[in-house]
Write an enzyme that holds these catalytic residues in place. Structure first.
Site, PDB file in Angstrom:
ATOM      1  N   GLY A 123      34.918  30.982  37.224  1.00  0.00           N
ATOM      2  CA  GLY A 123      34.610  32.310  37.070  1.00  0.00           C
ATOM      3  C   GLY A 123      35.073  32.700  35.387  1.00  0.00           C
ATOM      4  O   GLY A 123      33.784  32.719  34.202  1.00  0.00           O
ATOM      5  N   LEU A 124      35.801  33.123  35.194  1.00  0.00           N
ATOM      6  CA  LEU A 124      36.745  33.646  33.450  1.00  0.00           C
ATOM      7  C   LEU A 124      36.182  32.319  33.076  1.00  0.00           C
ATOM      8  O   LEU A 124      35.560  32.753  32.152  1.00  0.00           O
ATOM      9  CB  LEU A 124      38.355  33.598  34.496  1.00  0.00           C
ATOM     10  CG  LEU A 124      38.788  34.247  32.622  1.00  0.00           C
ATOM     11  CD1 LEU A 124      38.523  35.268  32.305  1.00  0.00           C
ATOM     12  CD2 LEU A 124      40.249  33.711  32.850  1.00  0.00           C
ATOM     13  N   ASP A 163      26.730 -12.990  55.188  1.00  0.00           N
ATOM     14  CA  ASP A 163      26.589 -11.916  56.047  1.00  0.00           C
ATOM     15  C   ASP A 163      27.326 -11.434  55.902  1.00  0.00           C
ATOM     16  O   ASP A 163      27.266  -9.709  55.982  1.00  0.00           O
ATOM     17  CB  ASP A 163      25.331 -11.622  56.820  1.00  0.00           C
ATOM     18  CG  ASP A 163      23.953 -11.608  56.200  1.00  0.00           C
ATOM     19  OD1 ASP A 163      23.092 -11.324  55.325  1.00  0.00           O
ATOM     20  OD2 ASP A 163      23.387 -10.956  57.051  1.00  0.00           O
ATOM     21  N   ASP A 215      36.878  36.971  43.474  1.00  0.00           N
ATOM     22  CA  ASP A 215      36.652  35.686  42.465  1.00  0.00           C
ATOM     23  C   ASP A 215      35.319  35.419  42.813  1.00  0.00           C
ATOM     24  O   ASP A 215      35.172  33.956  42.356  1.00  0.00           O
ATOM     25  CB  ASP A 215      37.949  35.195  43.133  1.00  0.00           C
ATOM     26  CG  ASP A 215      38.678  34.262  41.658  1.00  0.00           C
ATOM     27  OD1 ASP A 215      37.567  34.859  40.997  1.00  0.00           O
ATOM     28  OD2 ASP A 215      37.881  32.588  41.709  1.00  0.00           O
TER      29      ASP A 215
HETATM   30  S1  SF4 Z   1      18.088  -9.678  53.274  1.00  0.00           S
HETATM   31 FE1  SF4 Z   1      19.818  -9.107  55.307  1.00  0.00          FE
HETATM   32  S2  SF4 Z   1      19.472 -11.423  56.070  1.00  0.00           S
HETATM   33 FE2  SF4 Z   1      19.214 -11.318  53.616  1.00  0.00          FE
HETATM   34  S3  SF4 Z   1      21.613 -11.183  53.020  1.00  0.00           S
HETATM   35 FE3  SF4 Z   1      20.589  -9.445  52.974  1.00  0.00          FE
HETATM   36  S4  SF4 Z   1      21.413  -9.046  54.842  1.00  0.00           S
HETATM   37 FE4  SF4 Z   1      22.031 -10.571  54.862  1.00  0.00          FE
END
Ligand code: SF4
Length: 522
Positions: free
Chosen positions: A409-410, A36, A274
């Site tokens: 634009g132009l 994570d 413009d």
């Molecule tokens: S689902 Fe949630 S806990 Fe699992 S890797 Fe992704 S962020 Fe992390």
């Protein structure tokens, strides 16, 4: 289960990380599986922070699940406390840890740490990142802020700016300077740049400026109830909204709303000749609700575009978005499914898309110009230069950013006049973009299929197209269609097909094309 390739928001613990990383002297201990820590990269790479986020992960592995994961949490929390000596600590769970139910809040309480510990409740399977940020900030304010006597001079708190926020850094600078011009000093800006000690003195401000409802509204409402502090409702993005915000602050404080506007160039740039060609350009907006609502107002009232579609991915703010969409006469799209967004864009056939990083990809596929107005964003939208969205300088930045992807634009005139030219032909794209020619939206079979799919399920207010195969373009009519400038050709084609389908005409001739044109002009 839902098949998902792109998500507009991360899980709620990423929102908690955004609050923790925004602040100083605060540490977050997250009960989370190994891996994570990928979320660190959002801060060190995308936002380019020069330090690791103040987050300790327990990083449990499969082999830990048979053992004492609660013990693992406690030792991680203890070593984080010993090492960082924070003024306050946040504890919470990521998605996987939520399933094993170790209760980080309860565990931390038993540890007798010598600082306030705030437990977070982050329902990972029903809520998302913005909710996580809003809840975390609310939990901190609820735990730390105290009622206090007001400061002698008029002060306010700025609420909602976080780490990984789209242009939060410069918005804070712009609004701080704007308030200073009015005679208001910022008491605490939070969470961005604040310490837990700073949060304890939020109650002494006279009022709160809610910069981002997505990440600060919970705290603003709490402080209104608990400390009697009113908070501002108008988000100052755009000239009209900034002037309204100034009037709102003047109403709360009794100060003058007569603010020096030197440096505001957007109104003259929009009014100058413009910009005439911008009038009525069809624009589709998607992102977080706050940025979409404010952008729609700028598009319609300050630049003269026509809003042909708008939506947001965060359902917490669906109500104000629906109200804004009704004002612009379009059907609101509340969805976090980018395929639905892509189909709605294809059906509306806009000439400009204002959206997130996802809409940039959609725009690229459909060959439609695009500018970014909202998170999620990639590294290029955390620029080195000063680039607010709020206040008067924000209005200048927005004008430049939105106009840049459009064919000038132009050039547009030349593309229409000299359709056969080797340089200025329909598929050449904007000359200042240097890329190769791109297929236009109306030429893409993928788009036609998407549009047909939307039409099949569309409510009456969404533009519908004749299902492919029902009508046929005769060669003369097809040649005539090509004479229509490419940026409106998609709409003309779809309207003609709808007109033909409605009248039961199977073969579209030149006459049908012009009858349809006259019909829709009425
Ligand atoms: S689902 Fe949630 S806990 Fe699992 S890797 Fe992704 S962020 Fe992390």
């Amino acid at each position: 289960m839902k098949l998902t390739l792109w998500t507009y928001e991360g899980p709620p613990h990423v929102g908690a990380m955004r609050v923790a990383t925004a602040m100083k002297g605060l540490h977050l201990v997250l009960h989370a599986p190994q891996g994570d820590t990928y979320a660190d990269l959002l801060f060190t790479m995308i936002e380019r922070r020069d330090h690791r986020p103040p987050v300790t992960f327990t990083t449990f592995r499969a082999s830990d699940l048979g053992g004492d994961t609660a013990g693992l949490f406690k030792s991680a929390a203890q070593s984080a406390y010993d090492r960082f000596q924070p003024q306050a600590m946040l504890v919470g769970s990521s998605c996987t840890a939520e399933l094993i139910q170790d209760d980080p809040g309860g565990l931390a309480k038993t540890m007798g740490l010598d600082c306030p510990v705030v437990a977070l409740d982050l329902p990972s399977y029903s809520r998302k990142e913005n909710f996580g940020a809003d809840e975390t900030f609310l939990a901190l304010v609820r735990a730390l802020a105290k009622p206090m006597a007001r400061t002698e001079a008029i002060t306010c708190n700025l609420l909602g700016a976080t780490a990984l926020g789209f242009r939060h850094r410069d918005d804070v600078a712009e609004i701080t300077a704007l308030l200073a011009k009015m005679g208001v000093t910022v008491n605490v800006c939070a969470p961005l740049g604040a310490t837990p000690d700073d949060l304890t003195r939020m109650g002494q401000a006279h009022f709160n400026v809610l910069l981002y409802p997505e990440t600060g509204e919970g705290a603003a409402r709490y402080m209104e109830r608990a400390f009697g502090q009113p908070f501002t409702k108008c988000v100052p993005i755009g000239v009209g909204a900034t002037r309204e915000f100034i009037r709102e602050v003047a109403g709360i404080t009794g100060l003058s709303a007569d603010v020096d506007e030197t440096g505001l160039r957007q109104p003259w740039w929009s009014a100058s000749v413009d910009s005439t060609y911008l009038t009525g350009k069809r624009v589709f907006l998607f992102g977080d609700a706050t940025h979409v609502i404010t952008a729609a107002r700028i598009a319609a009232e300050e630049i003269g575009f026509t809003v042909v579609g708008m939506g947001c991915y965060n359902r917490e703010q669906a109500r104000p978005l629906r109200a804004a969409a009704a004002k612009h006469g379009v059907e609101p799209l509340i969805s976090d499914d980018y395929l639905e967004v892509e189909a709605a864009i294809a059906a509306a056939a806009p000439e400009l898309i204002l959206g997130t990083q996802m809409e940039r990809h959609i725009a690229k596929r459909l060959g439609i110009p695009c500018a970014v107005i909202s998170a999620p964003v990639h590294v290029q939208d955390f620029p080195a230069r000063y680039s607010p969205q709020m206040g008067f300088e924000g209005a200048n930045v927005i004008f430049d950013t939105w106009i840049h992807p459009l064919v000038m634009g132009l050039e547009e005139h030349l593309l229409t006049m000299f359709r056969e030219d080797f340089e200025f032909h329909d598929a050449a794209g904007a000359s200042h973009h240097g890329g190769k020619a791109i297929a236009r939206v109306e030429d893409s079979p993928a788009v036609a299929a998407l549009a047909a799919a939307v039409a099949a399920s569309a409510p009456a207010t969404v533009p519908v197209v004749a299902p492919s195969g029902e009508v046929r373009w005769l060669p003369d009519a097809e040649r005539e269609l090509k004479k229509i400038p490419f940026f409106v050709r998609g709409v003309a084609k779809r309207n003609t097909e709808r007109f033909a389908a409605g009248k039961g005409i199977a073969d579209i001739s030149v006459d049908t094309l012009y009858e349809a044109k006259a019909h829709y002009a009425r």
